[in-house]
Motif scaffolding. Structure first.
Motif, PDB file in Angstrom:
ATOM      1  N   PHE A 157       0.836  -1.198   0.000  1.00 24.27           N
ATOM      2  CA  PHE A 157       0.000   0.000   0.000  1.00 24.27           C
ATOM      3  C   PHE A 157       0.871   1.248   0.000  1.00 24.27           C
ATOM      4  O   PHE A 157       0.653   2.167  -0.784  1.00 24.27           O
ATOM      5  CB  PHE A 157      -0.932  -0.002   1.214  1.00 24.27           C
ATOM      6  CG  PHE A 157      -1.770   1.238   1.324  1.00 24.27           C
ATOM      7  CD1 PHE A 157      -2.854   1.429   0.499  1.00 24.27           C
ATOM      8  CD2 PHE A 157      -1.457   2.218   2.250  1.00 24.27           C
ATOM      9  CE1 PHE A 157      -3.624   2.568   0.592  1.00 24.27           C
ATOM     10  CE2 PHE A 157      -2.216   3.362   2.344  1.00 24.27           C
ATOM     11  CZ  PHE A 157      -3.295   3.533   1.521  1.00 24.27           C
ATOM     12  N   ASN A 158       1.878   1.297   0.870  1.00 23.34           N
ATOM     13  CA  ASN A 158       2.727   2.484   0.970  1.00 23.34           C
ATOM     14  C   ASN A 158       3.555   2.701  -0.287  1.00 23.34           C
ATOM     15  O   ASN A 158       3.758   3.831  -0.699  1.00 23.34           O
ATOM     16  CB  ASN A 158       3.642   2.392   2.198  1.00 23.34           C
ATOM     17  CG  ASN A 158       2.866   2.523   3.485  1.00 23.34           C
ATOM     18  OD1 ASN A 158       1.809   3.128   3.520  1.00 23.34           O
ATOM     19  ND2 ASN A 158       3.390   1.929   4.544  1.00 23.34           N
ATOM     20  N   SER A 159       4.045   1.617  -0.902  1.00 19.47           N
ATOM     21  CA  SER A 159       4.872   1.779  -2.092  1.00 19.47           C
ATOM     22  C   SER A 159       4.049   2.187  -3.308  1.00 19.47           C
ATOM     23  O   SER A 159       4.563   2.831  -4.208  1.00 19.47           O
ATOM     24  CB  SER A 159       5.633   0.487  -2.396  1.00 19.47           C
ATOM     25  OG  SER A 159       4.736  -0.531  -2.757  1.00 19.47           O
ATOM     26  N   SER A 160       2.786   1.815  -3.340  1.00 18.49           N
ATOM     27  CA  SER A 160       1.962   2.144  -4.506  1.00 18.49           C
ATOM     28  C   SER A 160       1.037   3.329  -4.245  1.00 18.49           C
ATOM     29  O   SER A 160       0.232   3.675  -5.084  1.00 18.49           O
ATOM     30  CB  SER A 160       1.133   0.928  -4.914  1.00 18.49           C
ATOM     31  OG  SER A 160       0.231   0.584  -3.880  1.00 18.49           O
ATOM     32  N   LYS A 161       1.179   3.956  -3.084  1.00 21.14           N
ATOM     33  CA  LYS A 161       0.289   5.047  -2.711  1.00 21.14           C
ATOM     34  C   LYS A 161       0.364   6.210  -3.693  1.00 21.14           C
ATOM     35  O   LYS A 161      -0.636   6.832  -4.005  1.00 21.14           O
ATOM     36  CB  LYS A 161       0.640   5.548  -1.308  1.00 21.14           C
ATOM     37  CG  LYS A 161      -0.402   6.466  -0.713  1.00 21.14           C
ATOM     38  CD  LYS A 161       0.058   7.157   0.549  1.00 21.14           C
ATOM     39  CE  LYS A 161       0.247   6.283   1.707  1.00 21.14           C
ATOM     40  NZ  LYS A 161       0.466   7.029   2.962  1.00 21.14           N
ATOM     41  N   LYS A 162       1.546   6.503  -4.205  1.00 24.92           N
ATOM     42  CA  LYS A 162       1.726   7.640  -5.105  1.00 24.92           C
ATOM     43  C   LYS A 162       0.977   7.441  -6.420  1.00 24.92           C
ATOM     44  O   LYS A 162       0.583   8.401  -7.057  1.00 24.92           O
ATOM     45  CB  LYS A 162       3.211   7.854  -5.378  1.00 24.92           C
ATOM     46  CG  LYS A 162       3.969   8.272  -4.150  1.00 24.92           C
ATOM     47  CD  LYS A 162       5.439   8.410  -4.426  1.00 24.92           C
ATOM     48  CE  LYS A 162       6.186   8.764  -3.151  1.00 24.92           C
ATOM     49  NZ  LYS A 162       7.616   8.804  -3.345  1.00 24.92           N
ATOM     50  N   ASN A 163       0.773   6.199  -6.824  1.00 23.16           N
ATOM     51  CA  ASN A 163       0.125   5.922  -8.098  1.00 23.16           C
ATOM     52  C   ASN A 163      -1.391   5.815  -7.989  1.00 23.16           C
ATOM     53  O   ASN A 163      -2.059   5.664  -8.995  1.00 23.16           O
ATOM     54  CB  ASN A 163       0.671   4.618  -8.687  1.00 23.16           C
ATOM     55  CG  ASN A 163       2.155   4.711  -8.961  1.00 23.16           C
ATOM     56  OD1 ASN A 163       2.688   5.791  -9.181  1.00 23.16           O
ATOM     57  ND2 ASN A 163       2.819   3.576  -8.931  1.00 23.16           N
ATOM     58  N   LEU A 164      -1.934   5.856  -6.763  1.00 20.07           N
ATOM     59  CA  LEU A 164      -3.370   5.693  -6.567  1.00 20.07           C
ATOM     60  C   LEU A 164      -4.087   7.032  -6.575  1.00 20.07           C
ATOM     61  O   LEU A 164      -3.556   8.035  -6.108  1.00 20.07           O
ATOM     62  CB  LEU A 164      -3.649   4.996  -5.232  1.00 20.07           C
ATOM     63  CG  LEU A 164      -3.162   3.566  -5.089  1.00 20.07           C
ATOM     64  CD1 LEU A 164      -3.409   3.075  -3.675  1.00 20.07           C
ATOM     65  CD2 LEU A 164      -3.836   2.653  -6.087  1.00 20.07           C
ATOM     66  N   SER A 165      -5.300   7.011  -7.072  1.00 21.98           N
ATOM     67  CA  SER A 165      -6.126   8.209  -7.005  1.00 21.98           C
ATOM     68  C   SER A 165      -6.689   8.333  -5.589  1.00 21.98           C
ATOM     69  O   SER A 165      -6.647   7.396  -4.799  1.00 21.98           O
ATOM     70  CB  SER A 165      -7.276   8.115  -8.008  1.00 21.98           C
ATOM     71  OG  SER A 165      -8.187   7.103  -7.600  1.00 21.98           O
ATOM     72  N   PHE A 166      -7.224   9.483  -5.283  1.00 21.00           N
ATOM     73  CA  PHE A 166      -7.811   9.704  -3.964  1.00 21.00           C
ATOM     74  C   PHE A 166      -8.941   8.702  -3.703  1.00 21.00           C
ATOM     75  O   PHE A 166      -9.054   8.155  -2.604  1.00 21.00           O
ATOM     76  CB  PHE A 166      -8.338  11.139  -3.842  1.00 21.00           C
ATOM     77  CG  PHE A 166      -9.039  11.392  -2.546  1.00 21.00           C
ATOM     78  CD1 PHE A 166      -8.306  11.564  -1.382  1.00 21.00           C
ATOM     79  CD2 PHE A 166     -10.420  11.440  -2.487  1.00 21.00           C
ATOM     80  CE1 PHE A 166      -8.953  11.779  -0.175  1.00 21.00           C
ATOM     81  CE2 PHE A 166     -11.069  11.652  -1.283  1.00 21.00           C
ATOM     82  CZ  PHE A 166     -10.331  11.828  -0.123  1.00 21.00           C
ATOM     83  N   GLU A 167      -9.765   8.441  -4.707  1.00 24.31           N
ATOM     84  CA  GLU A 167     -10.885   7.517  -4.554  1.00 24.31           C
ATOM     85  C   GLU A 167     -10.393   6.096  -4.246  1.00 24.31           C
ATOM     86  O   GLU A 167     -10.970   5.390  -3.424  1.00 24.31           O
ATOM     87  CB  GLU A 167     -11.764   7.505  -5.818  1.00 24.31           C
ATOM     88  CG  GLU A 167     -12.596   8.759  -6.017  1.00 24.31           C
ATOM     89  CD  GLU A 167     -11.791   9.912  -6.622  1.00 24.31           C
ATOM     90  OE1 GLU A 167     -10.677   9.672  -7.145  1.00 24.31           O
ATOM     91  OE2 GLU A 167     -12.275  11.048  -6.552  1.00 24.31           O
ATOM     92  N   ASP A 168      -9.294   5.700  -4.906  1.00 23.37           N
ATOM     93  CA  ASP A 168      -8.728   4.375  -4.657  1.00 23.37           C
ATOM     94  C   ASP A 168      -8.186   4.266  -3.235  1.00 23.37           C
ATOM     95  O   ASP A 168      -8.380   3.263  -2.551  1.00 23.37           O
ATOM     96  CB  ASP A 168      -7.621   4.040  -5.657  1.00 23.37           C
ATOM     97  CG  ASP A 168      -8.144   3.842  -7.070  1.00 23.37           C
ATOM     98  OD1 ASP A 168      -9.353   3.537  -7.217  1.00 23.37           O
ATOM     99  OD2 ASP A 168      -7.349   3.982  -8.018  1.00 23.37           O
TER     100      ASP A 168
END
Length: 132
Positions: free
Chosen positions: A88-99
């Motif tokens: 979750f932390n490593s992919s957080k930058k690639n996620l939209s706010f809704e995700d």
């Protein structure tokens, strides 16, 4: 298949005792999950947490001198939680706010469900005490 200490394996609960549960791995090896290694909360009755035939993930704690395997369900789930939070932390930058909001909501609901199950369990023990 050789079982390694520290690794997580999938298996099925093959038997329940007062002191723990026996788990048979997919590879055929069997071992014991001591009652203290079943859940983070206090376990008084194993059957409240596990049932025969249930699929579980176990972490191999050690292999004794006689070749007996000792497992932990609690530590296997902790390791999986750590992995999911790292993901979750490593992919957080690639996620939209809704995700991110959706993921947060899902994790919160899982925690609330776990707390509710624990409260219901404690409440049932309390009710049994007063019925005597």
């Amino acid at each position: 298949m050789s079982v390694e200490v520290g690794k997580v394996y999938n298996g099925k609960v093959s038997g329940l005792t007062k002191f723990g549960a026996f788990v048979k791995l997919e590879s055929g090896e069997s071992g014991l999950v001591h009652i203290s290694e079943i859940a983070d909360s206090f376990v008084s009755e194993i059957k409240d947490f596990l049932s025969e035939g249930q699929d579980v993930s176990v972490k191999v704690l050690n292999i004794d001198d006689k070749g007996r395997l000792n497992f932990s369900i609690k530590k296997a789930s902790e390791q999986q939680k750590d992995y999911s939070s790292e993901t979750f932390n490593s992919s957080k930058k690639n996620l939209s706010f809704e995700d991110m909001l959706s993921r947060f909501k899902q994790e919160s609901e899982e925690k609330i469900a776990g707390n509710k199950k624990y409260k219901d369990y404690k409440k049932s023990g309390y009710d049994k005490h007063w019925q005597k």
